[in-house]
Scaffold this motif. Structure first.
Motif: not given
Length: 495
Positions: A21-26
């Protein structure tokens, strides 16, 4: 043990979801930032391409009008050199010329005269009083110099008689019939504003015609700027003035204070530049809306898919449009804007099959411009090109919507006449030949020129004949028409 393993697995899954999720959001926000920057540049680039096409359209329409005025003024000067005693204000032959000229320009261009003392005259002003003194106008003063200017595109003027803006285009009268020293065409602003106002980008876009010296000849919307100068503005730079066309983006220095993007194209042969602009705020309004929407729903998991879908849809539409444009270009002759030989052969074969299947008549005309090499040799290839365009346009006006005219090459053309027997095809050919014979082509320089064509005809006879065989028979008939003296119609009546 199983519970521990299950919890460990759950923690791993949760950790993996968090990381993803963090990677996706970033990645998503990085993509949003990239999208915002690149799409802004793409929107501006696309608008500049649209404005470039618009500037070329304005360039072409302006060139057509000014060159038509040019031809008329030169023809008028030659006429009065040949008839120096005639009065331009009352000469019936010249009246016919002017009436035809005004009809072709939809009444937006009027012809006026200035005597050697600077008195303005309209047609029928024979009382010696004139309408006004215009000895201070540049279109008169330059023609009174020695030598005179020749064709001169003046600065726009507010008419002292009509109180409307107009663009004077003047030419000296060498013979000075009845002391008339200058003839000029007064181009009413409506001649430009009517087509250009409809074409400009709304609400704050503009279309401008600028003289090479920087003065504004026309602007839509007018905004009180006609007659003003662009010298010192960010647009009228030395670099831009040295180019034939180009695009620009201005954040300041514009006449109305709006940041603008635009494109320009010089009108060939005349000191005029066509400019089309859009306000930057108008251009980016849709872009801002899209970016605001992306930011508002930036955390939505579907954003990437939606953005990709929109991009793909836009790309497919662009590709489809490009394919249609390329297909149209492949079937149209670039000079005359009628069908080319390739399209004619495809369409003609289909028509031949239809005639065979349903036992319907079909005729073919092949025509050739007489002495066309002499036109090119005597008056130049530009005059030859204009002549071919005028001939095909005149003939197209005489044809039915079901008929097909095509350029075979050089000065040879073909016309397919579905549902037409030989006798009727001969009538059509004679009508076309007479139309061209009666037409005068005012692009030959010293005088209006009479052009003629020769036509060969062949009618589809029976099954088994190919389109090439039908063309060959029409060609043989055309050769007989040429051999018999040209400017005539010959038909192949053989089976």
């Amino acid at each position: 043990m199983r519970n521990l393993e299950s919890k460990h697995h759950a923690r791993q899954v949760a950790r993996l979801v968090i990381i993803c999720t963090v990677l996706f959001l970033g990645m998503m926000w990085a993509a949003i930032g990239y999208f915002a920057t690149e799409s802004r540049a793409a929107r501006i680039s696309e608008e500049q391409r649209v404005l470039g096409r618009m500037a070329r359209m304005v360039q072409e329409q302006t060139y057509a009008l000014i060159s038509f005025v040019d031809y008329f003024l030169v023809a008028a000067d030659l006429r009065f050199q040949q008839h120096p005693r005639s009065d331009p204000r009352t000469d019936p032959g010249f009246r016919v010329m002017v009436d035809n000229f005004r009809a072709r320009t939809r009444g937006f261009v009027d012809i006026r005269f200035v005597s050697s003392d600077g008195t303005l005259y309209y047609r029928d002003d024979i009382d010696g009083q004139g309408r006004a003194q215009v000895d201070d106008r540049d279109y008169f003063r330059v023609q009174m110099q020695s030598p005179p200017q020749g064709l001169f595109i003046a600065h726009p003027v507010m008419s002292r008689y009509t109180n409307r803006w107009g663009l004077p285009v003047s030419h000296p009268l060498k013979a000075r019939p009845h002391d008339m020293a200058v003839i000029f065409a007064a181009i009413d602003n409506i001649a430009f504003s009517e087509p250009f106002e409809a074409a400009r980008t709304k609400p704050n876009g503009s279309i401008v015609l600028v003289h090479h010296d920087g003065s504004i000849l026309f602007r839509s919307p007018e905004a009180g700027l006609i007659g003003k100068s662009l010298l010192g503005s960010g647009l009228w730079t030395d670099e831009n003035r040295s180019k034939n066309d180009g695009v620009f983006e201005l954040s300041s220095g514009t006449s109305d204070g709006l940041a603008r993007i635009g494109a320009f194209a010089k009108v060939p042969d005349y000191p005029i530049v066509a400019i089309a602009t859009s306000a930057l705020d108008d251009t980016l309004r849709e872009w801002r809306t899209k970016v605001a929407g992306v930011i508002a729903v930036g955390i939505a998991a579907t954003l990437a898919g939606i953005a990709l879908l929109m991009r793909l849809r836009s790309s497919l539409r662009s590709l489809d449009t490009t394919q249609r444009e390329l297909a149209a270009q492949a079937n149209i002759d670039e000079l005359t804007q009628i069908a080319n030989r390739r399209f004619f052969m495809q369409h003609g074969s289909q028509e031949l099959e239809r005639s065979l299947r349903y036992e319907r008549p079909l005729s073919l005309l092949i025509y050739d411009v007489d002495h066309f090499k002499h036109i090119n040799d005597s008056h130049g290839h530009d005059a030859g090109d204009l002549t071919l365009k005028a001939i095909t346009q005149a003939i197209q006006e005489e044809l039915r919507t079901t008929d097909l005219q095509a350029r075979f090459g050089g000065e040879e053309f073909a016309i397919l006449l579905p549902e037409t027997v030989l006798d009727k095809a001969i009538e059509v050919a004679e009508r076309l030949r007479a139309r061209i014979e009666k037409t005068r082509f005012a692009n030959m320089g010293e005088q209006d020129a009479a052009i003629t064509i020769s036509i060969g005809i062949a009618a589809y006879s029976s099954g088994g004949e190919t389109l090439n065989e039908l063309i060959a028979r029409a060609d043989r008939a055309l050769y007989r028409a040429k051999a018999d003296g040209r400017n005539r119609v010959c038909a192949d009546v053989g089976a």
